[in-house]
Design a protein around this motif. Structure first.
Motif, PDB file in Angstrom:
ATOM      1  N   ARG A 209       0.732  -1.151  -0.114  1.00 16.76           N
ATOM      2  CA  ARG A 209      -0.150  -0.139  -0.039  1.00 16.76           C
ATOM      3  C   ARG A 209       0.884   1.304  -0.005  1.00 16.76           C
ATOM      4  O   ARG A 209       0.513   2.194  -0.748  1.00 16.76           O
ATOM      5  N   SER A 210       1.899   1.153   0.774  1.00 18.68           N
ATOM      6  CA  SER A 210       2.803   2.469   0.655  1.00 18.68           C
ATOM      7  C   SER A 210       3.441   2.785  -0.435  1.00 18.68           C
ATOM      8  O   SER A 210       3.693   3.751  -0.938  1.00 18.68           O
ATOM      9  N   ARG A 211       3.972   1.621  -0.954  1.00 16.64           N
ATOM     10  CA  ARG A 211       4.480   1.642  -2.459  1.00 16.64           C
ATOM     11  C   ARG A 211       3.560   2.290  -3.664  1.00 16.64           C
ATOM     12  O   ARG A 211       3.876   3.182  -4.291  1.00 16.64           O
ATOM     13  N   VAL A 212       2.429   1.795  -3.555  1.00 16.19           N
ATOM     14  CA  VAL A 212       1.439   2.366  -4.411  1.00 16.19           C
ATOM     15  C   VAL A 212       1.271   3.722  -4.215  1.00 16.19           C
ATOM     16  O   VAL A 212       1.259   4.452  -5.242  1.00 16.19           O
ATOM     17  N   LEU A 213       0.787   4.096  -3.066  1.00 12.60           N
ATOM     18  CA  LEU A 213       0.862   5.620  -2.925  1.00 12.60           C
ATOM     19  C   LEU A 213       2.061   6.358  -3.077  1.00 12.60           C
ATOM     20  O   LEU A 213       1.853   7.556  -3.646  1.00 12.60           O
ATOM     21  N   GLU A 214       3.029   5.787  -2.885  1.00  8.96           N
ATOM     22  CA  GLU A 214       4.148   6.633  -3.035  1.00  8.96           C
ATOM     23  C   GLU A 214       4.573   6.852  -4.438  1.00  8.96           C
ATOM     24  O   GLU A 214       4.702   8.207  -5.052  1.00  8.96           O
ATOM     25  N   ILE A 224      -4.745  17.940  -1.155  1.00 10.54           N
ATOM     26  CA  ILE A 224      -4.556  17.782   0.301  1.00 10.54           C
ATOM     27  C   ILE A 224      -4.044  16.605   0.862  1.00 10.54           C
ATOM     28  O   ILE A 224      -4.483  15.688   0.978  1.00 10.54           O
ATOM     29  N   PRO A 225      -2.459  17.049   1.144  1.00  7.60           N
ATOM     30  CA  PRO A 225      -1.639  15.778   1.642  1.00  7.60           C
ATOM     31  C   PRO A 225      -2.143  15.166   2.998  1.00  7.60           C
ATOM     32  O   PRO A 225      -2.526  16.125   3.867  1.00  7.60           O
ATOM     33  N   VAL A 226      -1.721  14.016   3.501  1.00  2.00           N
ATOM     34  CA  VAL A 226      -2.246  13.604   4.872  1.00  2.00           C
ATOM     35  C   VAL A 226      -0.781  13.891   5.487  1.00  2.00           C
ATOM     36  O   VAL A 226       0.293  13.676   4.994  1.00  2.00           O
ATOM     37  N   PRO A 227      -0.985  14.595   6.693  1.00  2.00           N
ATOM     38  CA  PRO A 227       0.403  14.772   7.534  1.00  2.00           C
ATOM     39  C   PRO A 227       1.176  13.626   7.741  1.00  2.00           C
ATOM     40  O   PRO A 227       0.544  12.481   7.736  1.00  2.00           O
ATOM     41  N   VAL A 228       2.642  13.884   7.842  1.00  2.00           N
ATOM     42  CA  VAL A 228       3.398  12.699   7.922  1.00  2.00           C
ATOM     43  C   VAL A 228       3.027  12.061   9.246  1.00  2.00           C
ATOM     44  O   VAL A 228       3.176  10.802   9.370  1.00  2.00           O
ATOM     45  N   TRP A 229       2.707  12.694  10.189  1.00  2.00           N
ATOM     46  CA  TRP A 229       2.605  12.187  11.612  1.00  2.00           C
ATOM     47  C   TRP A 229       1.165  11.285  11.749  1.00  2.00           C
ATOM     48  O   TRP A 229       1.013  10.937  12.688  1.00  2.00           O
ATOM     49  N   ALA A 230       0.287  11.618  10.658  1.00  2.00           N
ATOM     50  CA  ALA A 230      -0.970  10.885  10.515  1.00  2.00           C
ATOM     51  C   ALA A 230      -0.775   9.602   9.633  1.00  2.00           C
ATOM     52  O   ALA A 230      -1.839   8.827   9.756  1.00  2.00           O
ATOM     53  N   THR A 231       0.154   9.532   8.805  1.00  2.00           N
ATOM     54  CA  THR A 231       0.365   8.287   7.964  1.00  2.00           C
ATOM     55  C   THR A 231       0.329   7.024   8.596  1.00  2.00           C
ATOM     56  O   THR A 231       0.090   6.043   8.186  1.00  2.00           O
ATOM     57  N   PRO A 232       1.120   6.871   9.735  1.00  2.00           N
ATOM     58  CA  PRO A 232       0.962   5.571  10.504  1.00  2.00           C
ATOM     59  C   PRO A 232      -0.331   5.000  10.923  1.00  2.00           C
ATOM     60  O   PRO A 232      -0.690   3.831  10.555  1.00  2.00           O
ATOM     61  N   TYR A 233      -1.161   6.152  11.435  1.00  2.00           N
ATOM     62  CA  TYR A 233      -2.566   5.825  11.856  1.00  2.00           C
ATOM     63  C   TYR A 233      -3.399   5.422  10.552  1.00  2.00           C
ATOM     64  O   TYR A 233      -4.203   4.411  10.663  1.00  2.00           O
ATOM     65  N   ASP A 234      -3.078   6.005   9.303  1.00  2.00           N
ATOM     66  CA  ASP A 234      -3.800   5.830   8.227  1.00  2.00           C
ATOM     67  C   ASP A 234      -3.429   4.482   7.796  1.00  2.00           C
ATOM     68  O   ASP A 234      -4.435   3.678   7.334  1.00  2.00           O
ATOM     69  N   ALA A 235      -2.461   3.953   7.845  1.00  2.00           N
ATOM     70  CA  ALA A 235      -1.717   2.772   7.486  1.00  2.00           C
ATOM     71  C   ALA A 235      -2.183   1.597   8.313  1.00  2.00           C
ATOM     72  O   ALA A 235      -2.865   0.466   7.863  1.00  2.00           O
ATOM     73  N   GLU A 236      -2.213   1.691   9.645  1.00  2.00           N
ATOM     74  CA  GLU A 236      -2.698   0.668  10.321  1.00  2.00           C
ATOM     75  C   GLU A 236      -4.146   0.632  10.465  1.00  2.00           C
ATOM     76  O   GLU A 236      -4.492  -0.865  10.644  1.00  2.00           O
ATOM     77  N   THR A 237      -5.061   1.490  10.441  1.00  2.00           N
ATOM     78  CA  THR A 237      -6.380   1.115  10.303  1.00  2.00           C
ATOM     79  C   THR A 237      -6.879   0.619   8.886  1.00  2.00           C
ATOM     80  O   THR A 237      -7.634  -0.259   8.997  1.00  2.00           O
ATOM     81  N   ALA A 238      -6.076   1.268   7.951  1.00  2.00           N
ATOM     82  CA  ALA A 238      -6.424   0.308   6.576  1.00  2.00           C
ATOM     83  C   ALA A 238      -5.971  -1.192   6.843  1.00  2.00           C
ATOM     84  O   ALA A 238      -6.904  -2.126   6.399  1.00  2.00           O
ATOM     85  N   ARG A 239      -4.903  -1.531   7.402  1.00  2.00           N
ATOM     86  CA  ARG A 239      -4.428  -2.900   7.550  1.00  2.00           C
ATOM     87  C   ARG A 239      -5.333  -3.494   8.227  1.00  2.00           C
ATOM     88  O   ARG A 239      -5.680  -4.708   8.105  1.00  2.00           O
ATOM     89  N   LEU A 240      -5.734  -3.044   9.568  1.00  2.00           N
ATOM     90  CA  LEU A 240      -6.765  -3.675  10.344  1.00  2.00           C
ATOM     91  C   LEU A 240      -8.101  -3.953   9.804  1.00  2.00           C
ATOM     92  O   LEU A 240      -8.795  -5.104   9.864  1.00  2.00           O
ATOM     93  N   ASP A 241      -8.574  -2.925   8.928  1.00  2.18           N
ATOM     94  CA  ASP A 241      -9.793  -3.154   8.222  1.00  2.18           C
ATOM     95  C   ASP A 241      -9.671  -4.378   7.163  1.00  2.18           C
ATOM     96  O   ASP A 241     -10.683  -4.881   6.880  1.00  2.18           O
ATOM     97  N   ALA A 242      -8.586  -4.370   6.570  1.00  2.00           N
ATOM     98  CA  ALA A 242      -8.383  -5.563   5.653  1.00  2.00           C
ATOM     99  C   ALA A 242      -8.437  -6.785   6.266  1.00  2.00           C
ATOM    100  O   ALA A 242      -9.086  -7.729   5.663  1.00  2.00           O
ATOM    101  N   LEU A 243      -8.013  -6.971   7.485  1.00  2.95           N
ATOM    102  CA  LEU A 243      -8.244  -8.013   8.270  1.00  2.95           C
ATOM    103  C   LEU A 243      -9.749  -8.516   8.563  1.00  2.95           C
ATOM    104  O   LEU A 243     -10.186  -9.588   8.257  1.00  2.95           O
ATOM    105  N   LEU A 244     -10.378  -7.695   8.980  1.00  3.04           N
ATOM    106  CA  LEU A 244     -11.655  -7.760   9.283  1.00  3.04           C
ATOM    107  C   LEU A 244     -12.735  -7.919   8.208  1.00  3.04           C
ATOM    108  O   LEU A 244     -13.843  -8.252   8.679  1.00  3.04           O
TER     109      LEU A 244
END
Length: 510
Positions: A209-214, A224-244
């Motif tokens: 996901r990070s490579r595709v977005l990059e 409207i970019p996502v702040p750098v300090w919010a990207t870990p939260y964006d990535a981890e919620t997306a990963r957990l949602d993919a599991l669920l």
């Protein structure tokens, strides 16, 4: 850079090849469909390409039939000769057949010359000597002129699936040596066939996901970019949602234990997968309230994460089910959009956790950390693998925990759970330090101030050193392993090492 026809596969073409070899299309080898393909998917694709090839051949033959051919009388002569030879082999001639037919009444079937053999004793060799040499095989080479370019191109899909006849395979492979576009297309189709393998792992790499977005952002920057300090939260919620996403009712009610560390011992609480998602949603509500968004709990008096979670679980009758996923995911999307549109000044907004507060930028990293830790809890409850975050995201999580350890150590010292300070340190000046070395992806070196949170940790004043793996350090901070269980490399002041390990574990909570 690899050439356009090779694509870097099978070793590619190196710089040592002569100039006259470069630019010649590499002819891909045909794959064996019976060995490495998923049968259902292969049959469907094979039928599709065979139908296309059959339609192209029919069109070619219809064009050939437009040219009138001279009548050929050799077929009738050959058939007559074959009939005579068959009669002689059966011991009959025309006279005998006529005489036999004259003696029989009309409508009476002729009697066989020999009674039929039983089915089990029939000669299955077709009259051939079973001990003689085998009959010659029919020729496998091309018969007649090769088909047109359009027909051969339509056969590339069937050729990649090993579905062509021997004659068609020969025509296609001969054509690939002469036509560079078809050779390139055949190479792509053969590689696409490899994607139909049944034993391929279906889990996506954690960095995909990070490579595709990059790559997308390199081509066109986000408005409207996502702040750098919010990207870990964006990535981890997306990963957990993919599991669920594909969980059934049984998985949503799977039992698990939430673990954390209190004072000198480890605590635990039973929950379900749906209950954990409700816990994440209610604690994320602290960030939502700080941003002026709706609080999912609806009780602003409950400020600490533990109080909010207990209040949610008490009010959830019957227990939460899979319906909790949509409001949790909608809330995470809303948080990311809000901090992205808010601008730079929002990073320092204070988020209250009841007993303490964090800047919004640190609170978002804290929420990403908890989302990952509870994602591991959920994955273990359903026996599914769940990898660690990417190296950059894991690094910022470890960095936040290292910054919070001095304050946690001071709180334990005030409660009488840690050794007293050895020296008085002026705020902002160097003091006694512990060298924390975190290994693996996202690791690094940190110097933890031992005597005061206001002191500055330095390598020159280090009195001890602790080495830990990055994921193991995060498990310690989450309270999933106790300080005694942490497999740490230790050197120096044992009292300082114990204080820091217990202070790291005390950062955990429900």
């Amino acid at each position: 850079m690899n050439g356009p026809f090779d694509g870097g596969r099978n070793g590619g073409r190196g710089a040592e090849e002569p100039d006259d070899v470069r630019g010649i299309p590499r002819i891909p080898g045909q794959r064996s469909a019976a060995d490495d393909l998923d049968p259902p998917a292969t049959d469907v694709l094979r039928r599709a390409v065979e139908n296309n090839a059959r339609a192209a051949r029919a069109a070619e033959q219809s064009r050939e039939r437009e040219v009138p051919d001279e009548p050929d009388t050799t077929d009738e002569t050959d058939r007559a000769d074959e009939t005579d030879e068959a009669d002689e082999a059966a011991g009959l001639d025309s006279g005998a057949g006529a005489g036999a037919g004259a003696d029989m009444a009309p409508g009476t079937p002729p009697e066989p010359a020999h009674p039929p053999e039983p089915a089990g004793e029939r000669d299955m060799t077709g009259g051939r000597d079973p001990y003689g040499p085998p009959p010659p095989r029919p020729p496998t080479g091309p018969v007649g002129p090769p088909p047109s370019h359009s027909v051969l191109k339509s056969l590339l899909g069937a050729w990649a699936l090993a579905a062509c006849s021997p004659e068609e395979t020969t025509h296609v492979e001969d054509h690939l040596t002469e036509c560079a576009p078809c050779a390139d297309e055949a190479l792509k189709l053969r590689d696409a066939v490899g994607l139909l393998q049944a034993d391929r792992n279906l889990d996506l790499p954690p960095l995909l996901r990070s490579r595709v977005l990059e790559n997308c952002l390199d081509r066109r920057a986000a408005r409207i970019p996502v702040p750098v300090w919010a990207t870990p939260y964006d990535a981890e919620t997306a990963r957990l949602d993919a599991l669920l996403r594909d969980f059934g009712d049984a998985e949503w009610h799977a039992p698990l234990q939430l673990k954390w560390f209190e004072k000198e011992e480890q605590a635990a609480r039973r929950a379900t997968v749906a209950g954990v998602i409700g816990h994440l949603m209610t604690v994320d509500g602290l960030v939502a309230s700080a941003l002026g968004l709706d609080d999912p709990l609806g009780d602003p008096s409950a400020l600490s994460p533990t109080d909010r979670t207990e209040a949610f679980w008490r009010a959830a009758h019957p227990p939460p089910t899979r319906t909790i996923r949509e409001p949790w995911r909608d809330q995470s999307h809303t948080l990311i959009r809000t901090v992205s549109f808010a601008g730079r000044g929002v990073a320092e907004l204070s988020v209250s956790y009841g007993e303490f507060a964090l800047p919004l930028r640190d609170a978002m990293i804290d929420r990403a950390f908890e989302c990952w830790i509870h994602g591991v809890d959920i994955a273990e409850a359903v026996d599914y693998p769940y990898p660690a975050p990417s190296g950059p995201h894991l690094h910022v999580m470890i960095d936040l925990a290292a910054q919070l350890i001095p304050s946690a150590l001071a709180a334990r010292r005030r409660a009488g759970l840690a050794s007293p300070a050895r020296q008085l340190v002026v705020p902002g000046s160097p003091g006694r330090s512990l060298h924390l070395e975190v290994e693996g992806a996202g690791g690094g070196n940190w110097y933890i101030a031992l005597d005061s949170p206001a002191a500055v940790g330095t390598a020159e004043r280090a009195v001890a050193q602790v080495a830990l793996d990055g994921v193991e350090f995060c498990q310690l901070v989450a309270g999933h392993i106790s300080p005694e269980e942490a497999a740490a490399g230790q050197d120096g002041d044992r009292e300082a090492i114990r204080d820091v390990l217990f202070a790291a574990a005390s950062l955990s909570r429900l």
